[in-house]
Scaffold this motif. Sequence first.
Motif, PDB file in Angstrom:
ATOM      1  N   SER A 191      -1.238   7.713   9.092  1.00 19.18           N
ATOM      2  CA  SER A 191      -1.880   7.521   7.793  1.00 19.18           C
ATOM      3  C   SER A 191      -0.842   6.969   6.821  1.00 19.18           C
ATOM      4  O   SER A 191       0.353   7.233   6.955  1.00 19.18           O
ATOM      5  CB  SER A 191      -2.453   8.836   7.261  1.00 19.18           C
ATOM      6  OG  SER A 191      -1.423   9.754   6.928  1.00 19.18           O
ATOM      7  N   ILE A 192      -1.326   6.217   5.833  1.00 23.11           N
ATOM      8  CA  ILE A 192      -0.402   5.631   4.868  1.00 23.11           C
ATOM      9  C   ILE A 192       0.209   6.720   3.985  1.00 23.11           C
ATOM     10  O   ILE A 192       1.421   6.714   3.723  1.00 23.11           O
ATOM     11  CB  ILE A 192      -1.119   4.575   4.003  1.00 23.11           C
ATOM     12  CG1 ILE A 192      -1.779   3.517   4.894  1.00 23.11           C
ATOM     13  CG2 ILE A 192      -0.135   3.927   3.040  1.00 23.11           C
ATOM     14  CD1 ILE A 192      -0.835   2.749   5.767  1.00 23.11           C
ATOM     15  N   TYR A 193      -0.606   7.674   3.546  1.00 19.28           N
ATOM     16  CA  TYR A 193      -0.050   8.731   2.694  1.00 19.28           C
ATOM     17  C   TYR A 193       0.900   9.629   3.502  1.00 19.28           C
ATOM     18  O   TYR A 193       1.950  10.048   2.988  1.00 19.28           O
ATOM     19  CB  TYR A 193      -1.162   9.572   2.071  1.00 19.28           C
ATOM     20  CG  TYR A 193      -0.654  10.504   0.994  1.00 19.28           C
ATOM     21  CD1 TYR A 193      -0.355  10.024  -0.276  1.00 19.28           C
ATOM     22  CD2 TYR A 193      -0.432  11.856   1.248  1.00 19.28           C
ATOM     23  CE1 TYR A 193       0.136  10.864  -1.266  1.00 19.28           C
ATOM     24  CE2 TYR A 193       0.049  12.704   0.277  1.00 19.28           C
ATOM     25  CZ  TYR A 193       0.340  12.200  -0.985  1.00 19.28           C
ATOM     26  OH  TYR A 193       0.837  13.035  -1.959  1.00 19.28           O
ATOM     27  N   GLY A 194       0.566   9.895   4.746  1.00 26.40           N
ATOM     28  CA  GLY A 194       1.476  10.672   5.587  1.00 26.40           C
ATOM     29  C   GLY A 194       2.787   9.951   5.796  1.00 26.40           C
ATOM     30  O   GLY A 194       3.858  10.567   5.819  1.00 26.40           O
ATOM     31  N   PHE A 195       2.707   8.632   5.936  1.00 25.78           N
ATOM     32  CA  PHE A 195       3.934   7.848   6.089  1.00 25.78           C
ATOM     33  C   PHE A 195       4.738   7.866   4.793  1.00 25.78           C
ATOM     34  O   PHE A 195       5.976   7.948   4.813  1.00 25.78           O
ATOM     35  CB  PHE A 195       3.582   6.417   6.473  1.00 25.78           C
ATOM     36  CG  PHE A 195       4.556   5.797   7.417  1.00 25.78           C
ATOM     37  CD1 PHE A 195       4.432   5.960   8.778  1.00 25.78           C
ATOM     38  CD2 PHE A 195       5.629   5.066   6.942  1.00 25.78           C
ATOM     39  CE1 PHE A 195       5.351   5.398   9.653  1.00 25.78           C
ATOM     40  CE2 PHE A 195       6.545   4.500   7.801  1.00 25.78           C
ATOM     41  CZ  PHE A 195       6.410   4.673   9.156  1.00 25.78           C
ATOM     42  N   LEU A 199      -7.427   5.530   7.032  1.00 27.73           N
ATOM     43  CA  LEU A 199      -6.070   5.000   7.031  1.00 27.73           C
ATOM     44  C   LEU A 199      -5.210   5.658   5.961  1.00 27.73           C
ATOM     45  O   LEU A 199      -4.000   5.808   6.135  1.00 27.73           O
ATOM     46  CB  LEU A 199      -6.102   3.489   6.809  1.00 27.73           C
ATOM     47  CG  LEU A 199      -6.711   2.655   7.941  1.00 27.73           C
ATOM     48  CD1 LEU A 199      -6.883   1.217   7.511  1.00 27.73           C
ATOM     49  CD2 LEU A 199      -5.856   2.737   9.196  1.00 27.73           C
ATOM     50  N   THR A 200      -5.807   6.085   4.871  1.00 27.36           N
ATOM     51  CA  THR A 200      -5.042   6.707   3.796  1.00 27.36           C
ATOM     52  C   THR A 200      -4.566   8.096   4.185  1.00 27.36           C
ATOM     53  O   THR A 200      -3.377   8.427   4.053  1.00 27.36           O
ATOM     54  CB  THR A 200      -5.893   6.801   2.514  1.00 27.36           C
ATOM     55  OG1 THR A 200      -6.282   5.485   2.119  1.00 27.36           O
ATOM     56  CG2 THR A 200      -5.103   7.447   1.389  1.00 27.36           C
ATOM     57  N   PHE A 201      -5.476   8.937   4.682  1.00 25.16           N
ATOM     58  CA  PHE A 201      -5.147  10.341   4.947  1.00 25.16           C
ATOM     59  C   PHE A 201      -5.086  10.695   6.429  1.00 25.16           C
ATOM     60  O   PHE A 201      -4.699  11.807   6.780  1.00 25.16           O
ATOM     61  CB  PHE A 201      -6.168  11.259   4.277  1.00 25.16           C
ATOM     62  CG  PHE A 201      -6.047  11.312   2.774  1.00 25.16           C
ATOM     63  CD1 PHE A 201      -4.858  11.685   2.177  1.00 25.16           C
ATOM     64  CD2 PHE A 201      -7.124  10.990   1.967  1.00 25.16           C
ATOM     65  CE1 PHE A 201      -4.737  11.741   0.800  1.00 25.16           C
ATOM     66  CE2 PHE A 201      -7.014  11.044   0.591  1.00 25.16           C
ATOM     67  CZ  PHE A 201      -5.822  11.412  -0.002  1.00 25.16           C
ATOM     68  N   GLY A 202      -5.501   9.774   7.311  1.00 22.19           N
ATOM     69  CA  GLY A 202      -5.489  10.083   8.736  1.00 22.19           C
ATOM     70  C   GLY A 202      -6.630  10.954   9.182  1.00 22.19           C
ATOM     71  O   GLY A 202      -6.648  11.413  10.330  1.00 22.19           O
ATOM     72  N   TRP A 257       0.847  -1.203   0.000  1.00 21.05           N
ATOM     73  CA  TRP A 257       0.000   0.000   0.000  1.00 21.05           C
ATOM     74  C   TRP A 257       0.879   1.249   0.000  1.00 21.05           C
ATOM     75  O   TRP A 257       0.636   2.194  -0.743  1.00 21.05           O
ATOM     76  CB  TRP A 257      -0.899  -0.045   1.225  1.00 21.05           C
ATOM     77  CG  TRP A 257      -2.017   0.959   1.264  1.00 21.05           C
ATOM     78  CD1 TRP A 257      -2.232   2.004   0.406  1.00 21.05           C
ATOM     79  CD2 TRP A 257      -3.071   1.002   2.219  1.00 21.05           C
ATOM     80  NE1 TRP A 257      -3.345   2.695   0.776  1.00 21.05           N
ATOM     81  CE2 TRP A 257      -3.894   2.093   1.880  1.00 21.05           C
ATOM     82  CE3 TRP A 257      -3.409   0.222   3.322  1.00 21.05           C
ATOM     83  CZ2 TRP A 257      -5.024   2.427   2.625  1.00 21.05           C
ATOM     84  CZ3 TRP A 257      -4.539   0.549   4.051  1.00 21.05           C
ATOM     85  CH2 TRP A 257      -5.333   1.635   3.709  1.00 21.05           C
ATOM     86  N   LEU A 258       1.935   1.234   0.799  1.00 23.40           N
ATOM     87  CA  LEU A 258       2.842   2.378   0.852  1.00 23.40           C
ATOM     88  C   LEU A 258       3.454   2.664  -0.513  1.00 23.40           C
ATOM     89  O   LEU A 258       3.599   3.832  -0.918  1.00 23.40           O
ATOM     90  CB  LEU A 258       3.940   2.089   1.885  1.00 23.40           C
ATOM     91  CG  LEU A 258       4.970   3.193   2.135  1.00 23.40           C
ATOM     92  CD1 LEU A 258       4.331   4.376   2.850  1.00 23.40           C
ATOM     93  CD2 LEU A 258       6.143   2.655   2.945  1.00 23.40           C
ATOM     94  N   ARG A 259       3.776   1.610  -1.254  1.00 20.77           N
ATOM     95  CA  ARG A 259       4.423   1.794  -2.563  1.00 20.77           C
ATOM     96  C   ARG A 259       3.469   2.378  -3.611  1.00 20.77           C
ATOM     97  O   ARG A 259       3.925   2.780  -4.677  1.00 20.77           O
ATOM     98  CB  ARG A 259       5.004   0.467  -3.051  1.00 20.77           C
ATOM     99  CG  ARG A 259       6.262   0.035  -2.291  1.00 20.77           C
ATOM    100  CD  ARG A 259       6.894  -1.187  -2.944  1.00 20.77           C
ATOM    101  NE  ARG A 259       8.081  -1.636  -2.251  1.00 20.77           N
ATOM    102  CZ  ARG A 259       9.308  -1.153  -2.451  1.00 20.77           C
ATOM    103  NH1 ARG A 259       9.483  -0.176  -3.332  1.00 20.77           N
ATOM    104  NH2 ARG A 259      10.343  -1.624  -1.790  1.00 20.77           N
ATOM    105  N   ASP A 260       2.177   2.428  -3.330  1.00 20.46           N
ATOM    106  CA  ASP A 260       1.269   3.141  -4.235  1.00 20.46           C
ATOM    107  C   ASP A 260       1.598   4.625  -4.294  1.00 20.46           C
ATOM    108  O   ASP A 260       1.305   5.292  -5.291  1.00 20.46           O
ATOM    109  CB  ASP A 260      -0.181   2.973  -3.774  1.00 20.46           C
ATOM    110  CG  ASP A 260      -0.769   1.640  -4.168  1.00 20.46           C
ATOM    111  OD1 ASP A 260      -0.069   0.857  -4.845  1.00 20.46           O
ATOM    112  OD2 ASP A 260      -1.933   1.381  -3.810  1.00 20.46           O
TER     113      ASP A 260
END
Length: 774
Positions: free
Chosen positions: A176-180, A262-265, A7-10
């Motif tokens: 969040s995944i995008y924040g990470f 989870l994506t944006f927090g 997911w992170l690699r997206d």
Amino acid sequence: MRVPISWLRDYVSFDLPLVEVAERIAVASAEVERIVTRGVPDTGGNLGCFVVGRVVEAVKHPNADRLQLCRVDTGDAEHRQIVCGAWNFGAGATVCVAVPGAVLPGGQTLERATLRGEVSDGMILAEDELELGTDHAGIIVLDDGPEPGTPLGDVLPITDCILEVEVTGNRPDLLSIYGFAREVAALVDCELAPPPGAEPPRVGERPIAIEVDDFAGCPRYIGRLFEDVEIGPSPLWLRARLDAAGVRAISNVVDVTNYVMLTFGSPLHAFDFDRLDGGRVGVRRARSGEHLVTLDDTRRALNESDLLITDASRAVALAGIMGGLDSEVADSTRTVLLEAANFEPYGILRSSLRLGLRSEGSNRWEKGVDPYAAELAATLATELIVELTGARYVGHSDVHDRLPPRPTVTYRPSLSDCLTGLKIPQQQQRAILERLGFDVAVPADADSGWSVTTPTWRARDVTREVDIVEEVARVHGLEKIPFTLPARRQMFGQLTQEQRLRRLVEDVMVGAGFSEAYTWSLVGRDANPDALRLPTPLSAEHAMLRTTLVEGLIDAARRNLDAGNERVALFEIARVYLPTGEPLPEERWRLGAIVEGGYGRAKGAVEAVHAALKLEPAIIRAVEPFLHPGKAAQVDSGWLGELHPTLLPGVWGIFELDLATLFAGVPERTHYVDMITYPAVLQDLAFIVGEDMLAGDLLAVVREAAGDALAEARVFDVYRGDPVPEGRKSLAVHVAFRSPDRTLSDSDARVIRERIVGALADRLGAELRSSDES
């Protein structure tokens, strides 16, 4: 926080090994607890044993009523015969197949087998058999598209790594995944993809009545309306991502809200709009006596501090914490109101703690969610709801007061070099800040400092120039900071007198053989009945603020005993919290110590501390409930003695000194005292005194009688027995006489000694037993 790497690699592409990326994150951003590998083992070409298959024929097994006998096209020259126990598919279904030789996630190697007389040349797979979810009721049926024989890893994330990260409270952007991904892109200097989500066209203009009564508690409320919603299970890719992130899949609409959170927090909530009275949404504080039944089917009593989401007549959700049962999305829901809001953190935290109700949403709100993320979250959620439920997007409303501005800080790049001891080129500093999302404006006069504007997702914790220095340093590499003090000391404050003395005391205690301990400021019991109690303690063992270091040191000594350690000697320099009758306590620095071996070792440490501070301890007998009767004493700044034997097995010395009181007596040294030129005259004197005579009282008279000529006085021996009469004892005192301007003669020393002997005889009834002159 669980971060699936697929997911992170997206959002960010990096070539470094995952272990190296995790190490950089651990140093610069957050603690990485572990890296978890899940799914199909990626070893020895094992992924090639998992392929897409198409069911050519599916019939009942001739010898078993609950089994199907299938012919499956897996891209090989011949179709495979596979026995399967699921019945949620038929001929023409596209499925996931493991061929013989495949190593399954649990470590089992699949072999060709015979089941009820029929050969099974592989396995048609369910979600749980690939660790993509928990469902085992039926096998995975893929959408049409992939051809038979396509590697399954090209279609589904059948193997993945997950970072388990402990995020600190000041970094909610990392929840969040995008924040990470944004953080990883800055740390390894790689490209960050744009935020996901594309706004679908709105096919109606249905109004949404939203009324916010408390903009302090809810600065922004976005509502979006969807009609003709078809509630059902989410597609496998979405369920798999939620499962990898530790969230249970429920239904497509609810799963979308969790996925976007989870994506944006930025947490979202979905309401069944038809169950909202009057079709209205409000945000207000609770009224006295108001109740709400939350999604966990619990009736909760509210108070005036709780922030609510309401319809025209009642509360329908605890804002930012949990929705209400009466407005939840169900299988019958056809019209959905999507909430994408922003809530003030401290009120959410107070309500969550008071109600004992925690959720993924409240965890994020209480740390501070980026108010500008609500729009991104609404856009992505809208796209997914339309795509996954077939809904029509028919209404939108965005109600907000003034959103908080981005902080702007004047930053001097030279300060980074001074504070860190590193030479980071200014161009590199600017590049680091821009990778982190800061806007940097460099004026023509560079000496006046840069104008650095903080991104919205860091606006709560990056507000000062030194915060900018930290951002530059942690991305450049905290491990590169030298273990030396910065060269330009004039830019920094010096240690205060109190700090220097505390460090001196630490050194003395370590030199005396003690190890430093760190114990809890919150304790379960305290000798002071007025100790301040927490209104909602986390546990009974951490319910009140300590007023003494005793309990913590005893517990630490007990743990050392249980671990088999010997000759335990522990000290702690820490604050205690004394009740004042006001909401806030008085904080005092204390030195406490506990040592195996009894009163003598504790007394020796107290005397060593006083000697290092050029003080003479005045030790007098005392009574303390936690000390051994007859083995307790007071000094000017505290107490010492032998621990009562019921509190800890063995013989233990213990003491506690108030450092402010202790340091108040430290003399100021404004001139040099000659201790070498003129030698001291040393003498040992023994006096017969009453059994109850305290050594401290005798020394006080000795010092007063000797005056300025006395350089040292200490008791070094106590004797009882013949020829000392019964009921009396002998105290031996070592004294040293010195003059700053000449060598004392024997007659000079004799005069001083006679003053001492006479004073002790007159005031204490002491009788000179013997003397040793040198």
